[in-house]
Scaffold this motif. Structure first.
Motif, short mmCIF file in Angstrom:
data_model
loop_
_atom_site.label_atom_id
_atom_site.label_comp_id
_atom_site.label_asym_id
_atom_site.label_seq_id
_atom_site.Cartn_x
_atom_site.Cartn_y
_atom_site.Cartn_z
N VAL B 659 0.84 -1.20 0.00
CA VAL B 659 0.00 0.00 0.00
C VAL B 659 0.86 1.24 0.00
O VAL B 659 0.68 2.16 -0.80
CB VAL B 659 -0.94 0.02 1.22
N ASN B 660 1.86 1.25 0.89
CA ASN B 660 2.71 2.43 1.00
C ASN B 660 3.49 2.72 -0.27
O ASN B 660 3.64 3.88 -0.67
CB ASN B 660 3.65 2.29 2.19
N VAL B 661 4.01 1.66 -0.90
CA VAL B 661 4.80 1.86 -2.12
C VAL B 661 3.90 2.34 -3.25
O VAL B 661 4.22 3.29 -3.98
CB VAL B 661 5.55 0.56 -2.52
N TYR B 663 1.22 3.91 -2.97
CA TYR B 663 0.84 5.30 -2.65
C TYR B 663 1.89 6.27 -3.20
O TYR B 663 1.57 7.36 -3.67
CB TYR B 663 0.72 5.44 -1.13
N GLN B 664 3.22 5.86 -3.09
CA GLN B 664 4.31 6.77 -3.45
C GLN B 664 4.52 6.88 -4.97
O GLN B 664 5.08 7.86 -5.45
CB GLN B 664 5.63 6.28 -2.83
#
Lengths: 191, 821
Positions: B659-661, B663-664
């Protein structure tokens, strides 16, 4: 008044992304001068842990995404003096480095001071009478999130309800220090 | 003279002829005693003999003093003679003889003082003649020395005359123990009466040359006696005799000490006269104890600048010593002394003296002439030479290489005769290999020494591993930069025990040591640095080709290499405005990173690491705008999630990371991004544990609410309604968490509330004030229902913090007024 010094650092990433803490920093880190160490994680191996233990007897570590030791906790709350410290690596926070998302964690841990890492970028700010700090990466390790990582760490000096944070960074081989002041609001008072 | 003799003989109790007779008697008595010498008598017997002798001495000494007090010199001399006679024994071992000797000396000192006071009325010259008529030779000589000493002091006679006379007369005593102590007495009594330059006896009393001759003569005779001691005893007592001899060494050594203290000896005299005579005696005596001791003393007592000038002589002498002499320690002490001397005062070395060459050549000769010399001794010599070379000629790396070359040759010869290396030999080899590392503090310089590898390769696997670890640690400690593929190749060729399985590896390294060693090698990778991007990339390629041979080691070593690649990619991306090929280069690096991951994947239990690495690469690709690579890396991560990640905690952590990647990454178009987002949400929804599902959905909402300000063109993805829907869905899941799980759903509710407030703060219109208020009410009700307990306190605290936060927000944002707390 006994001096209470807390060393705040993390994201060493040894040996994955760096080979050692910069010698200019190592020279400043002398055993028996610091009472506590808060490490945001990503050591990544036991050698770093042993080094911390040689500097101070009270060492708190939380798990980073690349730590080999999976038994470190995901987050931790430690009370020192009048302050309740919250410690978490920060890779778990969605989105990474987001101020509001970090504030959510602060509220969950009920911390006065929230210490997180992961972004490899030193940051210190206050929000809602709470203090947030990211000590950055003490080795200046590579991060996909930051195109220019500066080696940094912080030293906190607790005096009653006041904490003075010294921000150390290594720029062009020289150590530069900046000072940040934060105090808890008096009881019943809101800033 | 005859008249005098008769007179004396009366006083001495016997005619002259009798005197002669008694002289013969004395001789035969001595002879008998020599034959009777049986120092095998036990300690008890020795102590008895000593006590008896001491008694006699005591009585005679008392009478001597009484006689002196009444100025009856002749009588005193008679008693003195008697007490000295106890030293005529051949039955005491050196240790006990020495005790007796010291007591006798004490009494002779008394006599000497008396004689110096000149109360006796006789001239010293007369006395000098007088005492020569003592009955036995030993007391005769002791008295002669005593009188002679006073005689010289009076300056009525040239010092050199008396000295010469005395040293010649002492030849009369040929018994080793008695002779040695007698000559020692001579040496002690004359030490302050030598006609040295600057002494009061110089000039009329003689010159330095006389002093030198005197001491040398005494030395040579003492050495002969000392050697003779060895052959006195039967073969079975050899060891005991050797021990006794070693105890006596000091007596002979003192002569050399005296020589070294003469101010008047100039370097030329030393070189041409003094040293050659000493060395001649050393060689000719052919006795191993004497040779060993005397060489060591010679090196000890004479000054460094003297040694510098006579190196050749000393070293050539070493080659001629008897085979049993351990010349290693002799030469080593010489080298070490000179190394220290020259490094302290480099200007003292005369230009025509090439210390290194002198030592190197002579040591080679010595080694060859004395073979088989134990290997460890040969190596120890070379270690000293190495130290010398590093101290005195720090810039002559070829000297160090020469020394190593000699050692390599010796080691090869040893290997060919397939002798195993002794522990000491290995110790010396380690020193040979470690000292250059410590001194140069730069492993690349060390590895330039051609013969370094040759020496290392004779060691066993475990020892080569130790050296490899030293090299790596040295590089890290000294921050040695490795800047090219060639340097990588060279360095890695020296640490192969750490990089791959070796053919002669019989033992396995234990897990902890193995991990530590691989961590060390990993750290080494970060020393590979170069401002030139191409050169650095080339170095990484070389490193990888070596690491690829490492099998299970790849799990450790390819990780830092991968991150080094990503770091380089970031550097190239930062400088993209000045480099038109930047994208091509980054693509190449990402392919390299992918190869690294493929290598790591082959090692066991690597899945959780690999999935993170794919995501890290995806992040980099995304930030550089290389969307197809980013997509591929992400799908690789997804595949691994589905196939290899089974543990629920790890599953959750992986989704968090994905999710975090995602998102970036701002470079995906809708076509690429949508399926990735959908797939991620499905993973979250399919997690077995409801709390994980709930939290997973919370995380996923952010994928629908993101601003990409650095994208070209900048874009926003803000699907407020879907965010609201997913939040609601997540809260439903939270609500359906079974009662058996206790109050864990309370925490989820509170977290959900805070998450909603995030969107409220960010002005998601679908998250209305009404929605928030309902949620607050719902949460409060649930908490009340659950009642207060220990488990609830954290949740209560959390909620209170949220409510306090809302209150705080009201100061700046009027919308928060509408929220009822």
């Amino acid at each position: 008044m006994n001096k209470v010094l807390i060393l705040v650092l993390g994201d060493l990433h040894i040996p994955h992304r760096a080979h050692d803490i910069p010698p200019q920093f190592k020279k400043l880190l002398v055993p028996n001068k610091i009472q506590h160490i808060f490490c945001t994680g990503n050591l990544c191996t036991k050698e770093a842990y042993d080094y911390f233990r040689s500097l101070a007897s009270d060492v708190h570590i939380v798990r980073g995404d690349f730590d080999e030791n999976t038994s470190y906790p995901e987050d931790k709350v430690v009370t020192i003096g009048q302050f309740k410290f919250g410690l978490c690596h920060g890779h778990q926070i969605v989105p990474w480095g987001d101020y509001e998302a970090l504030a959510m964690l602060q509220r969950k841990l009920d911390a006065d001071i929230l210490i997180t890492g992961h972004t490899h970028e030193f940051k210190a700010w206050d929000y809602d009478d709470k203090f947030f700090i990211n000590p950055g990466s003490i080795t200046g390790a590579y991060s996909g999130l930051s195109s220019n990582v500066v080696p940094s760490f912080a030293l906190m000096d607790i005096q009653d309800s006041r904490v003075i944070t010294y921000h150390y960074q290594l720029i062009d081989g020289e150590v530069k220090v900046a000072k940040i002041d934060f105090s808890l609001p008096k009881k019943g008072e809101k800033k | 003279v005859a008249l005098l003799a008769t007179k004396l003989s009366v006083e001495y109790g016997g005619s002259f002829s009798e005197h002669t007779g008694s002289h013969t008697f004395a001789m035969s008595q001595q002879q008998q005693q020599i034959n009777k010498t049986d120092i095998n008598t036990s300690q008890q017997e020795q102590e008895k003999l000593l006590e008896d002798a001491k008694q006699v001495v005591k009585v005679q000494a008392f009478q001597m003093k009484r006689a002196l007090d009444s100025n009856k010199l002749m009588e005193a001399l008679k008693h003195a003679s008697n007490l000295i006679c106890e030293l005529r024994t051949g039955l005491l071992s050196p240790k006990y003889y020495y005790e007796l000797y010291i007591i006798v000396l004490d009494h002779l000192r008394y006599l000497e003082m008396y004689l110096g006071e000149d109360k006796h009325g006789k001239s010293l010259g007369e006395l000098y003649e007088l005492v020569q008529y003592a009955g036995n030779i030993l007391p005769r000589l002791y008295l002669l020395i005593t009188v002679g000493s006073v005689y010289v002091k009076s300056k009525k006679v040239p010092a050199k005359d008396v000295l010469h006379d005395l040293v010649e007369m002492c030849r009369g005593v040929q018994h080793p123990t008695r002779g040695l102590f007698l000559r020692n007495y001579l040496s002690e009594m004359t030490k302050d009466k030598l006609p040295d330059e600057g002494s009061e006896y110089h000039g009329a009393g003689g010159t330095v040359k006389d002093a030198v001759e005197f001491i040398l003569s005494n030395f040579i005779e003492m050495n002969k006696l000392w050697v003779r001691l060895q052959h006195q005893a039967p073969q079975k007592d050899k060891e005991k005799r050797e021990q006794e001899r070693k105890e006596l060494g000091l007596l002979i050594g003192k002569n050399l000490s005296r020589l070294s203290q003469l101010d008047g000896i100039k370097i030329e005299d030393y070189k041409l006269t003094v040293l050659p005579k000493i060395l001649k005696q050393v060689i000719s005596c052919k006795d191993k104890i004497a040779q060993q001791y005397l060489m060591e003393i010679t090196i000890q007592v004479f000054s460094d600048d003297f040694h510098l000038q006579t190196l050749d002589q000393i070293l050539k002498t070493c080659a001629q010593l008897t085979p049993e002499v351990e010349i290693k320690s002799i030469i080593v002490s010489l080298i070490d002394r000179l190394a220290n001397y020259v490094s302290r005062s480099p200007n003292e070395v005369p230009g025509d003296i090439h210390i290194f060459d002198l030592f190197y050549e002579n040591i080679s000769t010595v080694v060859k002439s004395r073979s088989p010399m134990p290997l460890e001794n040969v190596l120890a010599l070379q270690v000293s030479l190495l130290n010398l070379s590093l101290k005195v000629y720090p810039n002559q790396h070829d000297y160090v290489d020469k020394v190593l070359g000699f050692c390599a040759e010796q080691l090869n010869q040893n290997q060919q005769s397939s002798k195993e290396l002794s522990k000491n030999a290995i110790k010396e080899i380690f020193r040979l290999l470690r000292i250059p590392q410590d001194v140069y503090k730069n492993v690349l310089l060390v590895l330039n020494l051609e013969n370094y590898a040759k020496v290392t390769n004779v060691l066993s696997f475990l020892d080569r591993r130790k050296i490899s670890l030293d090299i790596v640690q040295n590089a890290i400690d000294n921050d040695t930069k490795i800047s090219s593929g060639d340097e990588v190749e060279k360095l890695f060729s020296f640490i192969t025990p750490l990089l791959k399985d070796e053919t002669d590896q019989k033992e396995t390294v234990n897990d902890t040591d193995f991990e530590e060693e691989q961590h060390l090698v990993s750290r080494l990778v970060h020393l590979v640095q170069n401002p030139n991007v191409e050169a650095l990339y080339g170095a990484y390629i070389k490193a990888k080709s070596q690491f690829d041979l490492g099998g299970k080691r790849k799990k450790f070593t390819l990780v830092p290499l991968l991150f080094s690649g990503l770091r380089l990619a970031q550097r190239i991306h930062n400088g993209r405005l000045k480099d038109e090929n930047w994208e091509k280069k980054i693509r190449a690096i990402l392919k390299f990173a992918n190869d690294c991951i493929t290598g790591i994947k082959q090692t066991p239990n690597s899945s959780s690491l690999v999935v993170k690495l794919y995501l890290e690469c995806g992040l980099v690709a995304g930030k550089c705008g290389i969307d197809n690579f980013a997509y591929e890396f992400l799908t690789q991560a997804y595949n691994l999630y589905e196939e290899d990640i089974a543990d629920s905690k790890e599953k959750f952590a992986t989704i968090n990371y994905i999710v975090n990647v995602l998102y970036q990454v701002d470079c995906f178009n809708e076509e690429q991004r949508d399926p990735l987002v959908t797939q991620t949400v499905q993973y979250a929804a399919k997690l077995v544990k409801k709390p994980d599902q709930c939290r997973g959905l919370f995380m996923c909402t952010h994928l629908l609410w993101v601003e990409y300000n650095d994208a070209k063109p900048p874009k926003k993805i803000k699907d407020g309604k879907r965010v609201h829907d997913w939040l609601t869905r997540a809260m439903k899941v939270a609500g359906s968490v079974g009662e058996l799980e206790g109050t864990s759903n309370l925490a989820l509710f509170v977290e959900g509330l805070d998450r909603c407030l995030y969107y409220y703060e960010n002005k998601n219109e679908a998250v209305t004030t009404d929605f928030v208020n309902k949620l607050i009410k719902h949460v409060k009700t649930k908490i009340e229902e659950a009642g207060s307990s220990e488990n609830n306190s954290n949740v209560n605290l959390h909620l209170n913090n949220i409510l306090k936060h809302i209150q705080w927000k009201r100061q700046n944002d009027a919308r928060y007024e509408a929220i009822t707390i």
